[in-house]
Design an enzyme around this catalytic site. Sequence first.
Site, PDB file in Angstrom:
ATOM      1  N   GLU A  49      -6.335   5.317   9.718  1.00  0.00           N
ATOM      2  CA  GLU A  49      -6.800   3.965   9.982  1.00  0.00           C
ATOM      3  C   GLU A  49      -6.755   3.650  11.471  1.00  0.00           C
ATOM      4  OE1 GLU A  49      -6.168  -0.694   8.631  1.00  0.00           O
ATOM      5  OE2 GLU A  49      -4.587   0.775   8.192  1.00  0.00           O
ATOM      6  N   PHE A  70      -7.853   4.343  -3.165  1.00  0.00           N
ATOM      7  CA  PHE A  70      -8.138   5.634  -3.785  1.00  0.00           C
ATOM      8  C   PHE A  70      -9.575   5.635  -4.316  1.00  0.00           C
ATOM      9  CE2 PHE A  70      -3.527   6.864  -5.202  1.00  0.00           C
ATOM     10  CZ  PHE A  70      -3.175   7.026  -3.871  1.00  0.00           C
ATOM     11  N   LYS A 116       2.384  -4.998   5.062  1.00  0.00           N
ATOM     12  CA  LYS A 116       2.978  -4.246   3.947  1.00  0.00           C
ATOM     13  C   LYS A 116       4.399  -3.796   4.282  1.00  0.00           C
ATOM     14  CE  LYS A 116      -1.223  -2.449   1.710  1.00  0.00           C
ATOM     15  NZ  LYS A 116      -2.257  -2.948   2.643  1.00  0.00           N
ATOM     16  N   HIS A 166       3.271  -2.587  -1.063  1.00  0.00           N
ATOM     17  CA  HIS A 166       1.846  -2.396  -1.339  1.00  0.00           C
ATOM     18  C   HIS A 166       1.511  -2.994  -2.700  1.00  0.00           C
ATOM     19  CE1 HIS A 166      -2.114  -1.039  -1.408  1.00  0.00           C
ATOM     20  NE2 HIS A 166      -1.969   0.240  -1.150  1.00  0.00           N
ATOM     21  N   HIS A 225      -4.558  -2.197   6.883  1.00  0.00           N
ATOM     22  CA  HIS A 225      -4.190  -1.724   5.540  1.00  0.00           C
ATOM     23  C   HIS A 225      -2.812  -1.077   5.585  1.00  0.00           C
ATOM     24  CE1 HIS A 225      -4.812  -0.435   1.437  1.00  0.00           C
ATOM     25  NE2 HIS A 225      -4.617   0.823   1.766  1.00  0.00           N
ATOM     26  N   CYS A 268      -6.989  -0.064  -4.211  1.00  0.00           N
ATOM     27  CA  CYS A 268      -6.265  -0.949  -3.302  1.00  0.00           C
ATOM     28  C   CYS A 268      -7.179  -1.780  -2.414  1.00  0.00           C
ATOM     29  CB  CYS A 268      -5.300  -0.127  -2.458  1.00  0.00           C
ATOM     30  SG  CYS A 268      -4.210   0.889  -3.467  1.00  0.00           S
TER      31      CYS A 268
END
Length: 417
Positions: free
Chosen positions: A317, A404, A338, A343, A306, A166
């Site tokens: 985050e 990831f 998002k 996403h 994010h 991502c």
Amino acid sequence: MATSQNRRVVVTGLGATTPLGGDVASTWQAALDGTSGARTLTHDWVSELQLPVTFAASVAVHPSEQLAKVETRRLDPAGQYALVAAREAWADAGTPEVDGERLGVVVASGIGGVWTLLSSYDTLKEKGPRRVFPLTVPMLMPNGPAAAVSLELGARAGVHTPVSACASGAEAIGYAADMIRSGRADVVVAGGTEAAIHALPIAGFAAMQALSTRNDEPELASRPYDSARDGFVLGEGAGIVVLESEEHARARGARVYAEIAGSGITSDAYHIAAPDPVGGGAARAMQMALQAADAAPSDVAHLNAHATSTPVGDTAESASIRVALGDATDSVPVSATKSMTGHLLGAAGAVEGIFTILAVHHRVAPPTINVDNLDPDVHLDVVIDKPRQLRDGDLVALNNSFGFGGHNVALAIRSAS
């Protein structure tokens, strides 16, 4: 030809196809309006396979409305989205006249041509090898969209495809800026694309308990920083930018949206899927981006987070932002877009990069929707429900993207002077 690492990189073109709109203008307006792109899926396989999640954020405009039939036939949906966005970005930049050997392409994807891979395997099993489409391999390659864009534009300075989950789309923009700073290219078309709203990715993400299960209210499901968040909403689409050396852009009289002032790329080496709970790698990425931009935390006027809407990821985050920015964190308006787009995986960083570019260009931060009760562990100034005007003067904004595998990318974007 200048080859200094101090060569400034500016943004002259924007293109997108997203769950909010089929181009940048409609996507940006929908974001300012606080519109959700999540909707119930109507594919037969949703009920046939008894998927536990029955909604996603599909593109608002199907690429068949924007591409010729032969193009949709020869490109995986990920490639189709990339070509749609690249054409818009190139036209928006004024179709620059540039030697192909000075033109590069960096288009990322987190997963690649998953639709082609799985449908072609079904064809093989059901009809035999002779019925497999001859372009199957080019269509399923993660670098297929980048190659399609390079063929479209005649780019010969290099065509690249970062694959970092991502964080891919943001890494592509950072890599493209480095190509220009190093003197490899004068113009680079960069961004990310993803088309993974398919039964297998949905089932896989659901098995990880990563997806929201609010099947009865899709538009309320993506809720970054809300105390009742239960996972992300899968999205799709593409975001593409045209980057140029400032010298090249000024020489042709191009409109400049903003400057890609710096990037920071780190890795966690912590877990294949879970973020480092203290956010050390993410904080270092933000600090590196600011250092590259010759900016201090107090210079940051906006941050596009994010913020996927996962319980663990959002708080990690939040902690990393406070580590990176210190006391300056309290005066930084934070948007979690998002909440509206879902996403977009490998395209997320690119689309959110465009949101960040437009935020400094128009001096307005888009809202975060669906925050009814801010998580008490989130210590940020979240822009909730309505856009917020940004301060006067020179602006620096950060765009965060994490993936990831422990990938961390932060882009520092400065307003045009």
